[in-house]
Design an enzyme around this catalytic site. Sequence first.
Site, PDB file in Angstrom:
ATOM      1  N   ARG A 100       0.841  -1.188   0.000  1.00 29.25           N
ATOM      2  CA  ARG A 100       0.000   0.000   0.000  1.00 29.25           C
ATOM      3  C   ARG A 100       0.884   1.248   0.000  1.00 29.25           C
ATOM      4  NH1 ARG A 100      -4.802   2.160  -1.291  1.00 29.25           N
ATOM      5  NH2 ARG A 100      -6.042   3.006   0.414  1.00 29.25           N
ATOM      6  N   THR A 374     -10.471   0.021  -9.121  1.00 29.98           N
ATOM      7  CA  THR A 374      -9.314  -0.751  -8.663  1.00 29.98           C
ATOM      8  C   THR A 374      -9.208  -1.901  -9.660  1.00 29.98           C
ATOM      9  OG1 THR A 374      -9.900  -0.151  -6.384  1.00 29.98           O
ATOM     10  CG2 THR A 374      -8.374  -1.938  -6.608  1.00 29.98           C
ATOM     11  N   THR A 392      -4.281  -0.872  -7.060  1.00 34.13           N
ATOM     12  CA  THR A 392      -5.086   0.309  -7.366  1.00 34.13           C
ATOM     13  C   THR A 392      -4.265   1.572  -7.519  1.00 34.13           C
ATOM     14  OG1 THR A 392      -7.006   1.584  -6.620  1.00 34.13           O
ATOM     15  CG2 THR A 392      -5.466   0.849  -4.932  1.00 34.13           C
ATOM     16  N   ASP A 416      -7.597   8.513   0.477  1.00 28.82           N
ATOM     17  CA  ASP A 416      -8.099   7.412   1.299  1.00 28.82           C
ATOM     18  C   ASP A 416      -7.819   7.617   2.784  1.00 28.82           C
ATOM     19  OD1 ASP A 416      -9.421   5.986  -0.569  1.00 28.82           O
ATOM     20  OD2 ASP A 416      -8.020   4.313  -0.684  1.00 28.82           O
TER      21      ASP A 416
END
Length: 562
Positions: A100, A374, A392, A416
Amino acid sequence: MKKFFIAAVLLAGNVYWAQFTGFNIVKEVKVKNKGVVVSAHPLASEAGTQIMKMGGNAYDAVVATQYALAVVYPQAGNIGGGGFLVGVKNNGEKFTLDYRETAPKKASRDMYVDKNGKANTDLSQYGRLAVGIPGSISGFFATLKYCKLPMDKIIQPAIDLAEKGFAITKMEAEMLNTHKEKFLKNNTSSIAFVKDTPWKAGDILVQKELAETLRLIQKQGEKGFYEGKTANLMVSEMKKGNGIITLDDLKNYKTAARKPLEFDYKGSRVVTMPLPSSGGVLLAQMLTMAGYENLEKYQQNSTEAVQIMTEAERRAFADRAEYMGDPDFIEDKTAYLTSDAYLKNRWKSFSFSKATPSSEVGKIISQPNESTQTTHISVIDKDGNTASVTTTLNGYYGSKVVVSGAGFFLNNEMDDFSIKPGVPNMFGAVGGEANSIRPNKRMLSSMTPTILLKNGKPYMVVGTPGGTTIPTSVYQSIVNVVDFKLNANISVNAPKFHHQWLPEKITVENNFPESTITVLKSKNYVIEKIKYIGKTELILMDDNGNIHAVADGRGDDSVAVE
């Protein structure tokens, strides 16, 4: 099935592609003891299976597919974003990789809040300040531990696709045309994704700059992205606007190996992603709460089933907003939130007679319209190794910024975070302090790559794109197979629904049963219809080695076989 033709030359066991002017879109296969890849684009799925034919395993294939998606599916496939991988090897070993994106070291809690205290979501969604430090390339190299082939071979199909070009589909042409103005607004130099006349199906997209970027990775390894020419180009791109990513940010990025989140559901062992993915926690909560009502008694998309599943979604998403974030920065309350004692108490307010008001499970905050994008890959090889990967850029084409000279889109993952506690992000998800912005912190995600085991062996690989609809779509897929005993095709392509606590409505696909909608409305549920929810990629395996793989009919998604 859409039928096209593809030109290739086989030399010395390797695949050297001519220009890709056609392909096969395969929606469903049934095979035995074969390697299978399901992804959002047929050329990417084919890239994965070609690597298997060269001696690679599921992990070689999933890396090759991700590289290829960065070329042929630029709206979500990426090297400028990040993702999660859940793997189960044929020896029973389970692992997850968290690549991430992270916040730059210059990021701050209120970086998107103006002097009047108002959150500016344009800054968190568009342009250079919206970009988190990309993790994908680090994740691909972290996956090498489980691969059989070297990276220089795994990356080659993507280089060929970028260098030679490929024919875009109607759906891809429409996407590029729709986003043209945003591309022009957010880029100061010409990019491969913009041309004078509208894109149409069959047009060839060639990406020479991206091919060169991939070659640098091929030659120099991970440093070919996070240091040197490509890193300098990314930082130069930051300086064209208000971006804050530095060379040190890039050099210091690391993939995190995390312990999988595991739990039992009706004879299956569910292996999924832990925090900072909210998806795994939500999945555990929703399946457990729905299990209290014996879902198997009902039919798929019946009023009773939808109501039970919706109310489980409502309660789980309220917990997401309050408790979930990067476990390296907050107290990880997963064990508490997924405990039977907590969830039974949470479920006490459920009633078949009417909808539970969202105000009873959290503070009401107005929401924007939802947007989703995504991409997911499901893989199994002939030896039974499995991989489930969701990756994504966040929104379609991420921040809309292409790195000049390097040819790839940068993410807009900073959105996010909870850019201001109580302010929803582009997907309508509300967050609090647990997901507030801090330097080097990973933003909370909804991605839910998942593998189910039976008697210790994988039998289901599943995942989907779709923002906050991801965990609810994976949830429905599991219930469809485990509770309703549906086959892979019906499980993937049946009409879907979604609830996320706020906004206080059930979103359903246009072909959702009207009889169910009518009864739900009589129980005070608000229903909103949309075109589609997610694009699920599903593989089911039985004890005899029979594989049933299905690519979602909602897009150009496709299955490829070794």
